[in-house]
Design an enzyme around this catalytic site. Structure first.
Site, mmCIF file in Angstrom:
data_model
loop_
_atom_site.group_PDB
_atom_site.id
_atom_site.type_symbol
_atom_site.label_atom_id
_atom_site.label_comp_id
_atom_site.label_asym_id
_atom_site.label_seq_id
_atom_site.Cartn_x
_atom_site.Cartn_y
_atom_site.Cartn_z
ATOM 1 N N GLY A 11 38.889 33.873 30.812
ATOM 2 C CA GLY A 11 39.867 34.956 30.873
ATOM 3 C C GLY A 11 40.783 34.888 29.663
ATOM 4 O O GLY A 11 41.179 33.812 29.247
ATOM 5 N N THR A 127 45.042 28.673 29.583
ATOM 6 C CA THR A 127 44.917 29.401 30.842
ATOM 7 C C THR A 127 46.300 29.750 31.346
ATOM 8 O O THR A 127 47.225 28.926 31.284
ATOM 9 C CB THR A 127 44.165 28.632 31.951
ATOM 10 O OG1 THR A 127 44.388 29.313 33.196
ATOM 11 C CG2 THR A 127 44.605 27.190 32.108
ATOM 12 N N ASP A 129 46.890 29.947 34.270
ATOM 13 C CA ASP A 129 47.032 29.214 35.544
ATOM 14 C C ASP A 129 47.715 27.849 35.385
ATOM 15 O O ASP A 129 48.138 27.259 36.370
ATOM 16 C CB ASP A 129 45.652 28.977 36.181
ATOM 17 C CG ASP A 129 44.988 30.273 36.605
ATOM 18 O OD1 ASP A 129 45.629 31.333 36.500
ATOM 19 O OD2 ASP A 129 43.825 30.234 37.038
ATOM 20 N N ARG A 164 62.409 46.472 53.329
ATOM 21 C CA ARG A 164 60.986 46.142 53.428
ATOM 22 C C ARG A 164 60.711 44.684 53.091
ATOM 23 O O ARG A 164 61.487 44.052 52.366
ATOM 24 C CB ARG A 164 60.177 46.990 52.440
ATOM 25 C CG ARG A 164 59.966 48.398 52.899
ATOM 26 C CD ARG A 164 59.288 49.214 51.818
ATOM 27 N NE ARG A 164 58.935 50.532 52.321
ATOM 28 C CZ ARG A 164 58.709 51.589 51.562
ATOM 29 N NH1 ARG A 164 58.806 51.488 50.242
ATOM 30 N NH2 ARG A 164 58.391 52.728 52.103
ATOM 31 N N GLY A 172 46.092 32.766 40.079
ATOM 32 C CA GLY A 172 46.100 31.342 40.420
ATOM 33 C C GLY A 172 45.039 31.075 41.467
ATOM 34 O O GLY A 172 45.249 31.306 42.648
ATOM 35 N N ARG A 268 54.991 46.070 52.230
ATOM 36 C CA ARG A 268 54.181 46.618 51.137
ATOM 37 C C ARG A 268 53.698 45.446 50.286
ATOM 38 O O ARG A 268 54.329 44.392 50.254
ATOM 39 C CB ARG A 268 55.010 47.534 50.229
ATOM 40 C CG ARG A 268 55.492 48.785 50.884
ATOM 41 C CD ARG A 268 54.359 49.801 51.014
ATOM 42 N NE ARG A 268 54.863 51.099 51.426
ATOM 43 C CZ ARG A 268 55.049 51.479 52.693
ATOM 44 N NH1 ARG A 268 54.791 50.625 53.673
ATOM 45 N NH2 ARG A 268 55.508 52.678 52.979
ATOM 46 N N HIS A 274 45.798 41.590 36.212
ATOM 47 C CA HIS A 274 45.634 41.332 34.776
ATOM 48 C C HIS A 274 46.848 41.702 33.930
ATOM 49 O O HIS A 274 46.885 41.367 32.749
ATOM 50 C CB HIS A 274 44.365 42.026 34.276
ATOM 51 C CG HIS A 274 43.133 41.436 34.883
ATOM 52 N ND1 HIS A 274 42.694 41.784 36.136
ATOM 53 C CD2 HIS A 274 42.290 40.476 34.447
ATOM 54 C CE1 HIS A 274 41.612 41.071 36.435
ATOM 55 N NE2 HIS A 274 41.351 40.275 35.431
ATOM 56 N N GLN A 276 49.447 40.228 34.131
ATOM 57 C CA GLN A 276 49.987 38.897 33.785
ATOM 58 C C GLN A 276 49.309 38.299 32.561
ATOM 59 O O GLN A 276 49.796 37.345 31.966
ATOM 60 C CB GLN A 276 49.782 37.925 34.952
ATOM 61 C CG GLN A 276 50.535 38.312 36.200
ATOM 62 C CD GLN A 276 49.907 37.696 37.448
ATOM 63 O OE1 GLN A 276 50.309 36.653 37.880
ATOM 64 N NE2 GLN A 276 48.899 38.356 38.011
ATOM 65 N N ARG A 277 48.143 38.805 32.215
ATOM 66 C CA ARG A 277 47.392 38.237 31.086
ATOM 67 C C ARG A 277 47.514 39.068 29.819
ATOM 68 O O ARG A 277 47.058 38.636 28.751
ATOM 69 C CB ARG A 277 45.902 38.127 31.457
ATOM 70 C CG ARG A 277 45.614 37.040 32.432
ATOM 71 C CD ARG A 277 44.241 36.457 32.324
ATOM 72 N NE ARG A 277 43.179 37.300 31.911
ATOM 73 C CZ ARG A 277 42.002 37.397 32.554
ATOM 74 N NH1 ARG A 277 41.803 36.713 33.658
ATOM 75 N NH2 ARG A 277 41.054 38.150 32.085
HETATM 76 O O1 F6P Z 1 41.387 31.728 34.904
HETATM 77 C C1 F6P Z 1 42.353 32.632 34.576
HETATM 78 C C2 F6P Z 1 42.354 33.809 35.530
HETATM 79 O O2 F6P Z 1 43.302 34.726 35.073
HETATM 80 C C3 F6P Z 1 42.611 33.437 37.000
HETATM 81 O O3 F6P Z 1 43.960 33.304 37.312
HETATM 82 C C4 F6P Z 1 41.948 34.589 37.706
HETATM 83 O O4 F6P Z 1 41.529 34.220 38.996
HETATM 84 C C5 F6P Z 1 40.769 34.899 36.856
HETATM 85 O O5 F6P Z 1 41.090 34.463 35.551
HETATM 86 C C6 F6P Z 1 40.394 36.365 36.868
HETATM 87 O O6 F6P Z 1 39.219 36.503 36.165
HETATM 88 P P1 F6P Z 1 38.617 37.903 35.662
HETATM 89 O O7 F6P Z 1 39.429 38.329 34.471
HETATM 90 O O8 F6P Z 1 37.225 37.569 35.312
HETATM 91 O O9 F6P Z 1 38.773 38.860 36.796
#
Ligand code: F6P
Length: 344
Positions: A11, A127, A129, A164, A172, A268, A274, A276-277
């Site tokens: 990822g 990562t 994570d 709520r 994670g 809710r 994603h 977060q990435r």
């Molecule tokens: O390993 C990093 C990560 O962002 C994890 O937190 C998450 O479970 C996974 O990748 C999601 O993977 P993909 O981008 O393949 O959906």
């Protein structure tokens, strides 16, 4: 002077480009190295496809999210990937002396196998994570925590306006570092992590107790890998990636339904996923990624092999890949104990 292939696998995460920039800038300046950027992780090595990376090519990368090299979860040791021999053939085609692999447990796991077969390789721990051992932090984690805690701040005000419960599902798989850190930073009233299977009734009691005190809203932060003790929610085993990880997600939706059913409070859920990435790394991650990049190419030129750069306290050190990958780094129980002070 060496000719080194760079790859980013698994990822993506904020700071990958800053690592690439650090490696290339230091490698060219200090050692006269040449670099080849391999496309889409191990897939690029297997295909023997890459492009030259010089100072010009890495200009402007410091703040850029994602990875200019592209990423994949291709595993050379799976499904006819060809293993070490195929990697060596790809390297030979590109005239590479060695590799620097930037990735998480899976990408670095491949690097460890290659190192055992005498392929010159250095690893950089990536990562969001933060679950790689022997390093205090992986780059990308700080950015993910910042994104998640910003989101929790925003969800706080809307949860309060509507009385709520809001469940925030964060990334994670096996480790609750993001949930716990973002939960503390965002003032969560309950945090659910993979390391500690939870009891729905206990969670609902905590929420009820809070509401009984006149606080009519609650924020629950849950790692995607969190699960109830009774096993009533399980990952879909039919949907796995090349490294055998099931695709997670679903705990947020499950909690939304169950908390509302048990407590009667309107609930809710939000899956940050994603988000977060993506995007630009925080200043902390820019610095860490840059130090890792410079540290990795320094280690390569010192003749180190099969090693991973790591942060220990304030120092960048190197540790054997085999040691770093022996066990994942699970959430520090002390951090969770601190979070628990504010539950309910
Ligand atoms: O390993 C990093 C990560 O962002 C994890 O937190 C998450 O479970 C996974 O990748 C999601 O993977 P993909 O981008 O393949 O959906």
């Amino acid at each position: 002077m060496a000719r080194i292939g760079l790859l980013t696998g698994g990822g993506d995460c904020p700071g990958l480009n800053a690592v690439i920039r650090g490696i290339v800038r230091q490698g060219v300046r200090e050692y006269g190295d040449q670099f080849v950027g391999l496309r889409h992780g191990w897939a690029g090595v297997l295909a023997g496809e890459g492009r030259e990376l010089g100072v010009q090519e890495v200009s402007g990368l410091l703040t850029r999210g994602g990875t200019i090299l592209g990423s994949s979860r291709t595993n050379p040791y799976r499904d006819g990937g060809g293993g070490t021999e195929a990697v060596k053939a790809g390297m030979e085609k590109l005239g590479l002396d060695g590799l620097i692999a930037i990735g998480g447990e899976d990408t670095l796991g491949v690097a460890r196998k290659l190192a055992a077969d005498d392929v010159p390789v250095i690893g950089v721990p990536k990562t969001i994570d933060n679950d790689i051992a022997c390093t205090d932090y992986t780059f990308g984690f700080d950015t993910a925590v910042q994104v998640a805690s910003d989101a929790i701040d925003r969800l706080h005000t809307t949860a309060e306006s509507h009385d709520r419960v809001i469940v925030v599902e964060v990334m994670g798989r096996h480790a609750g570092w993001i949930a716990c850190s973002a939960g503390i930073a965002g003032g969560a009233h309950a945090i659910l992590v993979p390391e500690r299977p939870f009891e729905l009734d206990q969670l609902c009691d905590q929420i009820r107790a809070r509401h009984a005190r006149g606080r009519n809203f609650s924020i629950v932060v849950a790692s995607e890998g969190a699960a109830p003790k009774d096993g009533s929610l399980s990952a879909r085993e039919d949907d796995v990636d090349e490294f055998g990880h099931p695709r997670l997600g679903g705990v947020g939706a499950w909690l939304e339904h169950e908390i509302e059913r048990v407590t009667g409070f309107e609930t809710r859920m939000v899956v940050l996923g994603h988000v977060q990435r993506g995007g630009t790394p925080t200043a902390y991650d820019r610095v860490l990624a840059t130090r890792y990049g410079v540290g990795a190419i320094d280690a390569y030129n010192r003749g180190e092999r099969g090693m991973m750069v790591a942060l220990r306290g304030t120092e960048i050190i190197t540790v054997p890949l085999a040691e770093a990958l022996a066990e994942p780094k699970l959430l520090d129980p002390d951090l969770f104990r601190t979070a628990e002070v504010f539950f309910g």
